[in-house]
Each structure stands twice: as structure tokens, then as C-alpha cells.
Design a protein around this motif. Sequence first.
Motif, PDB file in Angstrom:
ATOM      1  N   LEU A 154       7.282  38.846  43.312  1.00  0.00           N
ATOM      2  CA  LEU A 154       6.112  37.977  43.460  1.00  0.00           C
ATOM      3  C   LEU A 154       4.840  38.587  42.881  1.00  0.00           C
ATOM      4  CD1 LEU A 154       6.514  36.665  47.137  1.00  0.00           C
ATOM      5  CD2 LEU A 154       6.561  35.279  45.048  1.00  0.00           C
ATOM      6  N   ALA A 155       4.829  39.902  42.721  1.00  0.00           N
ATOM      7  CA  ALA A 155       3.572  40.614  42.462  1.00  0.00           C
ATOM      8  C   ALA A 155       2.870  40.155  41.189  1.00  0.00           C
ATOM      9  CB  ALA A 155       3.836  42.117  42.411  1.00  0.00           C
ATOM     10  N   GLY A 156       3.597  39.733  40.181  1.00  0.00           N
ATOM     11  CA  GLY A 156       2.967  39.372  38.927  1.00  0.00           C
ATOM     12  C   GLY A 156       2.621  37.903  38.788  1.00  0.00           C
ATOM     13  N   LYS A 157       2.847  37.127  39.808  1.00  0.00           N
ATOM     14  CA  LYS A 157       2.612  35.685  39.729  1.00  0.00           C
ATOM     15  C   LYS A 157       1.116  35.371  39.825  1.00  0.00           C
ATOM     16  CE  LYS A 157       7.066  34.750  39.789  1.00  0.00           C
ATOM     17  NZ  LYS A 157       7.760  34.203  38.614  1.00  0.00           N
ATOM     18  N   GLY A 158       0.761  34.147  39.429  1.00  0.00           N
ATOM     19  CA  GLY A 158      -0.577  33.633  39.651  1.00  0.00           C
ATOM     20  C   GLY A 158      -1.577  33.986  38.575  1.00  0.00           C
ATOM     21  N   PRO A 159      -2.795  33.449  38.715  1.00  0.00           N
ATOM     22  CA  PRO A 159      -3.831  33.666  37.702  1.00  0.00           C
ATOM     23  C   PRO A 159      -4.300  35.115  37.667  1.00  0.00           C
ATOM     24  CG  PRO A 159      -4.734  32.547  39.633  1.00  0.00           C
ATOM     25  CD  PRO A 159      -3.258  32.592  39.815  1.00  0.00           C
ATOM     26  N   ASP A 160      -4.655  35.560  36.490  1.00  0.00           N
ATOM     27  CA  ASP A 160      -5.160  36.924  36.294  1.00  0.00           C
ATOM     28  C   ASP A 160      -6.682  36.858  36.354  1.00  0.00           C
ATOM     29  OD1 ASP A 160      -5.418  39.570  35.764  1.00  0.00           O
ATOM     30  OD2 ASP A 160      -4.836  39.443  33.653  1.00  0.00           O
ATOM     31  N   VAL A 161      -7.249  37.327  37.451  1.00  0.00           N
ATOM     32  CA  VAL A 161      -8.693  37.270  37.658  1.00  0.00           C
ATOM     33  C   VAL A 161      -9.298  38.624  37.292  1.00  0.00           C
ATOM     34  CG1 VAL A 161     -10.529  36.906  39.344  1.00  0.00           C
ATOM     35  CG2 VAL A 161      -8.404  35.576  39.489  1.00  0.00           C
ATOM     36  N   ALA A 162     -10.328  38.608  36.450  1.00  0.00           N
ATOM     37  CA  ALA A 162     -10.950  39.854  36.002  1.00  0.00           C
ATOM     38  C   ALA A 162     -11.797  40.472  37.105  1.00  0.00           C
ATOM     39  CB  ALA A 162     -11.807  39.580  34.771  1.00  0.00           C
ATOM     40  N   GLY A 163     -11.836  41.797  37.095  1.00  0.00           N
ATOM     41  CA  GLY A 163     -12.721  42.525  37.990  1.00  0.00           C
ATOM     42  C   GLY A 163     -12.251  42.526  39.430  1.00  0.00           C
ATOM     43  N   PRO A 164     -12.881  43.334  40.275  1.00  0.00           N
ATOM     44  CA  PRO A 164     -12.496  43.327  41.689  1.00  0.00           C
ATOM     45  C   PRO A 164     -12.882  42.007  42.345  1.00  0.00           C
ATOM     46  CG  PRO A 164     -14.464  44.657  41.364  1.00  0.00           C
ATOM     47  CD  PRO A 164     -13.967  44.295  39.995  1.00  0.00           C
ATOM     48  N   LEU A 231       2.650  28.665  46.253  1.00  0.00           N
ATOM     49  CA  LEU A 231       2.798  29.830  47.126  1.00  0.00           C
ATOM     50  C   LEU A 231       3.145  31.101  46.353  1.00  0.00           C
ATOM     51  CD1 LEU A 231       4.550  28.321  50.281  1.00  0.00           C
ATOM     52  CD2 LEU A 231       2.154  28.999  50.006  1.00  0.00           C
ATOM     53  N   PRO A 232       4.052  31.067  45.377  1.00  0.00           N
ATOM     54  CA  PRO A 232       4.287  32.284  44.592  1.00  0.00           C
ATOM     55  C   PRO A 232       3.041  32.742  43.837  1.00  0.00           C
ATOM     56  CG  PRO A 232       6.124  30.773  44.335  1.00  0.00           C
ATOM     57  CD  PRO A 232       5.049  30.014  45.050  1.00  0.00           C
ATOM     58  N   GLU A 233       2.274  31.807  43.289  1.00  0.00           N
ATOM     59  CA  GLU A 233       1.050  32.171  42.582  1.00  0.00           C
ATOM     60  C   GLU A 233       0.024  32.767  43.538  1.00  0.00           C
ATOM     61  OE1 GLU A 233       1.255  28.818  39.016  1.00  0.00           O
ATOM     62  OE2 GLU A 233       0.200  28.387  40.884  1.00  0.00           O
ATOM     63  N   LEU A 234      -0.061  32.202  44.730  1.00  0.00           N
ATOM     64  CA  LEU A 234      -0.976  32.740  45.736  1.00  0.00           C
ATOM     65  C   LEU A 234      -0.581  34.161  46.111  1.00  0.00           C
ATOM     66  CD1 LEU A 234      -3.306  32.439  47.741  1.00  0.00           C
ATOM     67  CD2 LEU A 234      -1.695  31.349  49.330  1.00  0.00           C
ATOM     68  N   ALA A 235       0.714  34.414  46.227  1.00  0.00           N
ATOM     69  CA  ALA A 235       1.186  35.755  46.566  1.00  0.00           C
ATOM     70  C   ALA A 235       0.725  36.775  45.529  1.00  0.00           C
ATOM     71  CB  ALA A 235       2.708  35.766  46.679  1.00  0.00           C
ATOM     72  N   GLY A 236       0.866  36.452  44.255  1.00  0.00           N
ATOM     73  CA  GLY A 236       0.437  37.363  43.208  1.00  0.00           C
ATOM     74  C   GLY A 236      -1.066  37.567  43.208  1.00  0.00           C
ATOM     75  N   LEU A 237      -1.810  36.498  43.432  1.00  0.00           N
ATOM     76  CA  LEU A 237      -3.264  36.593  43.506  1.00  0.00           C
ATOM     77  C   LEU A 237      -3.683  37.524  44.642  1.00  0.00           C
ATOM     78  CD1 LEU A 237      -5.798  35.240  42.135  1.00  0.00           C
ATOM     79  CD2 LEU A 237      -5.787  33.646  44.065  1.00  0.00           C
ATOM     80  N   LEU A 238      -3.027  37.424  45.774  1.00  0.00           N
ATOM     81  CA  LEU A 238      -3.331  38.273  46.923  1.00  0.00           C
ATOM     82  C   LEU A 238      -2.932  39.725  46.668  1.00  0.00           C
ATOM     83  CD1 LEU A 238      -2.170  35.782  49.680  1.00  0.00           C
ATOM     84  CD2 LEU A 238      -4.502  36.668  49.439  1.00  0.00           C
ATOM     85  N   ALA A 239      -1.847  39.926  45.958  1.00  0.00           N
ATOM     86  CA  ALA A 239      -1.379  41.295  45.692  1.00  0.00           C
ATOM     87  C   ALA A 239      -2.403  42.099  44.900  1.00  0.00           C
ATOM     88  CB  ALA A 239      -0.046  41.252  44.945  1.00  0.00           C
ATOM     89  N   ARG A 240      -3.201  41.429  44.081  1.00  0.00           N
ATOM     90  CA  ARG A 240      -4.158  42.121  43.214  1.00  0.00           C
ATOM     91  C   ARG A 240      -5.577  42.137  43.785  1.00  0.00           C
ATOM     92  NH1 ARG A 240      -0.725  39.192  39.968  1.00  0.00           N
ATOM     93  NH2 ARG A 240      -2.157  37.426  39.758  1.00  0.00           N
TER      94      ARG A 240
END
Length: 309
Positions: A154-164, A231-240
Motif C-alpha cells: 500500500l505504501a506507494g499508492k495515492g497522490p505524490d504531495v510535495a514537501g512535508p 482507500l488504497p490511495e489514502l493509505a499511501g498518502l498517510l504513509a508519507r
Amino acid sequence: MALRPVSRILVIRLGALGDFVQSFGPFQAIRAAHPQAHITLLTTRPFVELAQLSPWFDQVLVDARSPWHDLKGLLALRQQLRGYDRVYDLQTSSRTARYFLLAGKPKGWCGHVAATPLSHANPWRNDMHTRARQRDQLRMAGLAEVPLPDVSWLAGKGPDVAGPYAVLVPGAAPHRPAKRWPARRYGYLAQKLVAQGISPLIVGTGADTPLAQEIQQICPQAQDYTGRTSLPELAGLLARATVAIGNDTGPMHLAALMGCRCVVLFSGQSNPALTSPLGRVPGQVCVFSVPDLALLGVDRVAAALCWRH
């Protein structure tokens, strides 16, 4: 108890999201204990995509949760429940107690019903945290180890948001409004995040969009992702994410499982000793438990955040 070889297994986990996520460890334990078996999951539609992406199931069936007076629906459910060597009921509700009857009272049923050799016969099961209860249930059925699940899929799913960035979860069950910290408080917290160079992202379902708009009225820099992630995309977003702050609701359990630092806000409506996200390492999850969330100040929550990033 030594596990007898079985070839067909049914796992029952219907929801809600927090409960489903807390069953990832048991899902992995069941697959590890029965590597050659064909394992089917019976769940509800919101969790099908997560289950199909996971490495634990060969088949995913949807429980329509037909009312008991729907004879056609009950016959279809009975067909879904029969033909298995073993059934792991991880839902253990009054509803799935009836599923045991529809399944024909199989001896290989592992659940809370008291009529099988694999029954979870712990008189204190209702006083246990969800994860501890499921671990004990599987232990009594012969599965000695329930690991922290591997969620790398799941870790790589979802949008890639720049910065912290920090994830805000202002929603909760619509029928339990007392479980929600006021949306305006999330707005003022978002201002503090921006001042520290951390972008606030608001997540939830489409029904939470009005909450996001209320937050944005106070903090226009907050980004609205409500209704925009699976939900998978949310999981990746949360992981980062640097941190997630939210109410006692499903996405916070997902955040904790993905290894995100969490600040979880509990009202008197629920007991964190039984349902709190536990995270993957000590200190990952900070819980505020107050009788009334309307009395929880922004500064107190902000003080629990880790600004290092």
C-alpha cells in the motif's frame, strides 16, 4: 492445538474501516498458517478493493447484508457460507452468530459462538482491545503468532504531495456527532501547521467536504482531498505524511498501521482502551481522551505534535 490441513477457508470481516484495518495482522497470520489453502474473504463492498490488492486472499465475496426477512438474500448468503473446511469469523457480532447457523454449524468455525472446538471461549473477550481479542481468538484456534502486517503493498499508492504535510481527519460517523472535534478547531490547528512549514491536507469521504470548506475558511492554504482518494490511495498518502490528526474514525487506524505519527481525539462516546489505534512502534500514537471534544483546546493538541521534519 495443532492445525489440521485444510484446503478451503472462509474469513469473515465486514467492517467498519477501523475494524477492517485492525484485522490485517490476523489476515496475514491466517495466510501464513495455511499457505496452500484457497482463502476467501467475505466482506462488504467498501473494502473489496483493499482486500483484492492484498496478498492474503484468493477470492473476495461481497456480503449484501440482506435483511433477515429477505428469503432470497438469505439463501444466497447461505451458499456463500457453505463448503469450507474452516471459517474464521473475525467480525464476531450478533449478525455473524446467525451466519454460523446459516453455514450449517460447522465444527471448523472459529468465532465467538460456543458450539465449536475452535470457539473463542475467553469470558473477558468483550473487555479486550480489538487487536488483543483477535490475537487471543486465533491463538486459541492454534495460530500462535499474529504479526504486525506487512503493508508495503500500500505504501506507494495515492497522490505524490510535495514537501512535508500533515493529514487532518475531521470526520466521523454521521450519526455520532459528539465524536467530532469542531471543524473550526482543525482550521486553527492548520494555521499553526502552515506557520511551521507543514502543508495541511484534509481527507475523508465526499460527505466531509463541508467540514473541509469550514477549515479552509480559516486556513485557505489547507488542501481539500475529501472524496478524492480510494482507500488504497489514502493509505499511501498517510504513509508519507509527517503526522495525522483526527477523530476516532477509520482513517486514523489506517494512518497508524501505515506507520504515520498520529494524534487521535476521543470523546466520551468511545473507549480508547478498547478501540484506539495502536500503531507499529511505541510512542507513534498520542491519544487525547476527554468527555467532550468541544472543551479540547487547539493549543493542547498542537503541543502534542512533533514539528521536526
